[in-house]
Design a protein around this motif. Structure first.
Motif, PDB file in Angstrom:
ATOM      1  N   SER A 127      30.913  51.502  31.658  1.00 13.12           N
ATOM      2  CA  SER A 127      31.576  50.272  31.210  1.00 13.12           C
ATOM      3  C   SER A 127      31.584  50.263  29.700  1.00 13.12           C
ATOM      4  O   SER A 127      30.583  50.623  29.090  1.00 13.12           O
ATOM      5  N   PRO A 128      32.614  49.904  29.015  1.00  9.74           N
ATOM      6  CA  PRO A 128      33.899  49.426  29.499  1.00  9.74           C
ATOM      7  C   PRO A 128      34.959  50.515  29.596  1.00  9.74           C
ATOM      8  O   PRO A 128      36.086  50.216  29.965  1.00  9.74           O
ATOM      9  N   LEU A 129      34.604  51.751  29.298  1.00  8.49           N
ATOM     10  CA  LEU A 129      35.600  52.820  29.249  1.00  8.49           C
ATOM     11  C   LEU A 129      36.340  53.040  30.568  1.00  8.49           C
ATOM     12  O   LEU A 129      37.538  53.301  30.578  1.00  8.49           O
ATOM     13  N   ASP A 130      35.638  52.929  31.677  1.00  8.47           N
ATOM     14  CA  ASP A 130      36.249  53.205  32.976  1.00  8.47           C
ATOM     15  C   ASP A 130      36.928  51.994  33.605  1.00  8.47           C
ATOM     16  O   ASP A 130      37.600  52.121  34.622  1.00  8.47           O
ATOM     17  N   LEU A 131      36.741  50.818  33.022  1.00  7.84           N
ATOM     18  CA  LEU A 131      37.245  49.600  33.659  1.00  7.84           C
ATOM     19  C   LEU A 131      38.759  49.568  33.873  1.00  7.84           C
ATOM     20  O   LEU A 131      39.198  49.196  34.968  1.00  7.84           O
ATOM     21  N   PRO A 132      39.585  49.939  32.902  1.00  8.17           N
ATOM     22  CA  PRO A 132      41.034  49.894  33.177  1.00  8.17           C
ATOM     23  C   PRO A 132      41.440  50.752  34.378  1.00  8.17           C
ATOM     24  O   PRO A 132      42.235  50.316  35.213  1.00  8.17           O
ATOM     25  N   GLN A 133      40.863  51.942  34.487  1.00  2.00           N
ATOM     26  CA  GLN A 133      41.193  52.819  35.615  1.00  2.00           C
ATOM     27  C   GLN A 133      40.693  52.221  36.931  1.00  2.00           C
ATOM     28  O   GLN A 133      41.404  52.211  37.931  1.00  2.00           O
ATOM     29  N   ILE A 134      39.481  51.703  36.931  1.00  2.00           N
ATOM     30  CA  ILE A 134      38.925  51.117  38.154  1.00  2.00           C
ATOM     31  C   ILE A 134      39.777  49.947  38.616  1.00  2.00           C
ATOM     32  O   ILE A 134      40.173  49.878  39.785  1.00  2.00           O
ATOM     33  N   TYR A 135      40.074  49.029  37.706  1.00  2.00           N
ATOM     34  CA  TYR A 135      40.830  47.837  38.096  1.00  2.00           C
ATOM     35  C   TYR A 135      42.273  48.152  38.483  1.00  2.00           C
ATOM     36  O   TYR A 135      42.882  47.388  39.231  1.00  2.00           O
ATOM     37  N   SER A 136      42.801  49.259  38.013  1.00  2.00           N
ATOM     38  CA  SER A 136      44.171  49.622  38.403  1.00  2.00           C
ATOM     39  C   SER A 136      44.228  50.111  39.851  1.00  2.00           C
ATOM     40  O   SER A 136      45.300  50.200  40.430  1.00  2.00           O
ATOM     41  N   ARG A 137      43.066  50.397  40.434  1.00  2.00           N
ATOM     42  CA  ARG A 137      43.029  50.961  41.786  1.00  2.00           C
ATOM     43  C   ARG A 137      42.389  50.039  42.825  1.00  2.00           C
ATOM     44  O   ARG A 137      42.160  50.472  43.945  1.00  2.00           O
ATOM     45  N   ILE A 138      42.104  48.796  42.443  1.00  2.00           N
ATOM     46  CA  ILE A 138      41.478  47.895  43.417  1.00  2.00           C
ATOM     47  C   ILE A 138      42.304  46.620  43.591  1.00  2.00           C
ATOM     48  O   ILE A 138      43.054  46.230  42.710  1.00  2.00           O
ATOM     49  N   ASP A 139      42.128  45.988  44.729  1.00  2.00           N
ATOM     50  CA  ASP A 139      42.828  44.743  45.038  1.00  2.00           C
ATOM     51  C   ASP A 139      41.942  43.517  44.858  1.00  2.00           C
ATOM     52  O   ASP A 139      42.442  42.423  44.631  1.00  2.00           O
ATOM     53  N   LEU A 140      40.630  43.699  44.997  1.00  2.00           N
ATOM     54  CA  LEU A 140      39.677  42.593  44.932  1.00  2.00           C
ATOM     55  C   LEU A 140      38.383  43.032  44.278  1.00  2.00           C
ATOM     56  O   LEU A 140      38.001  44.198  44.373  1.00  2.00           O
ATOM     57  N   VAL A 141      37.710  42.074  43.653  1.00  2.00           N
ATOM     58  CA  VAL A 141      36.375  42.289  43.102  1.00  2.00           C
ATOM     59  C   VAL A 141      35.409  41.495  43.969  1.00  2.00           C
ATOM     60  O   VAL A 141      35.684  40.358  44.333  1.00  2.00           O
ATOM     61  N   LEU A 142      34.279  42.083  44.300  1.00  2.00           N
ATOM     62  CA  LEU A 142      33.248  41.396  45.069  1.00  2.00           C
ATOM     63  C   LEU A 142      32.079  41.090  44.142  1.00  2.00           C
ATOM     64  O   LEU A 142      31.478  41.990  43.563  1.00  2.00           O
ATOM     65  N   SER A 143      31.777  39.801  43.983  1.00  2.00           N
ATOM     66  CA  SER A 143      30.666  39.377  43.124  1.00  2.00           C
ATOM     67  C   SER A 143      29.958  38.205  43.792  1.00  2.00           C
ATOM     68  O   SER A 143      30.095  37.059  43.394  1.00  2.00           O
ATOM     69  N   THR A 144      29.207  38.535  44.844  1.00  2.00           N
ATOM     70  CA  THR A 144      28.516  37.501  45.601  1.00  2.00           C
ATOM     71  C   THR A 144      27.011  37.641  45.441  1.00  2.00           C
ATOM     72  O   THR A 144      26.503  38.738  45.192  1.00  2.00           O
TER      73      THR A 144
END
Length: 136
Positions: A18-35
């Motif tokens: 983080s934060p270098l990989d965040l743009p790539q990660i978020y471009s490939r996911i539909d939802l974030v899980l933070s429970t």
């Protein structure tokens, strides 16, 4: 979390920089899980970094029901809430999320101006600097 591994549309990406990989990660996911387990008062009011990332990258987020975040996200229509300690609640949520719901949440995320998403501390630092100068 193991129950989610049974669903082919749930992926676990593992460690990242983080934060270098965040743009790539978020471009490939539909939802974030933070429970979290909401037994603690701290968790009721907590604002984990994932919420800021989710808003910045325009990705709907799943948060714990009965929290400040759940109230805020439901009001803004930018995420989902779930009782993270109840397996049936989790299964029900996963079964009911569809493309139409995701698009609706993304549209709401797009309504948040980027100027409100990025924290610029210039004004705060200027005030602190002026305060320090006045004290010396």
């Amino acid at each position: 979390m193991n129950i989610l591994k049974e669903y082919p549309n749930c992926k676990f990406h593992g460690a990242f920089n983080s934060p270098l990989d965040l743009p790539q990660i978020y471009s490939r996911i539909d939802l974030v899980l933070s429970t979290y387990d909401v037994e603690s008062v701290n968790v009721f009011y907590a604002e984990p970094n994932k919420i800021y990332e989710a808003i910045y990258f325009r990705t709907p987020i799943i948060v714990s029901s009965g929290t400040f975040l759940a109230e805020k996200f439901n009001r803004l229509n930018i995420g989902f809430d779930v009782d993270a300690m109840n397996e049936l609640s989790i299964i029900d949520l996963v079964k009911n999320i569809n493309n139409e719901l995701l698009l609706d949440k993304k549209k709401s995320l797009d309504l948040i101006p980027m100027s409100e998403v990025i924290n610029v501390n210039d004004f705060l630092f200027e005030k602190l600097s002026n305060l320090e100068k006045a004290q010396n």
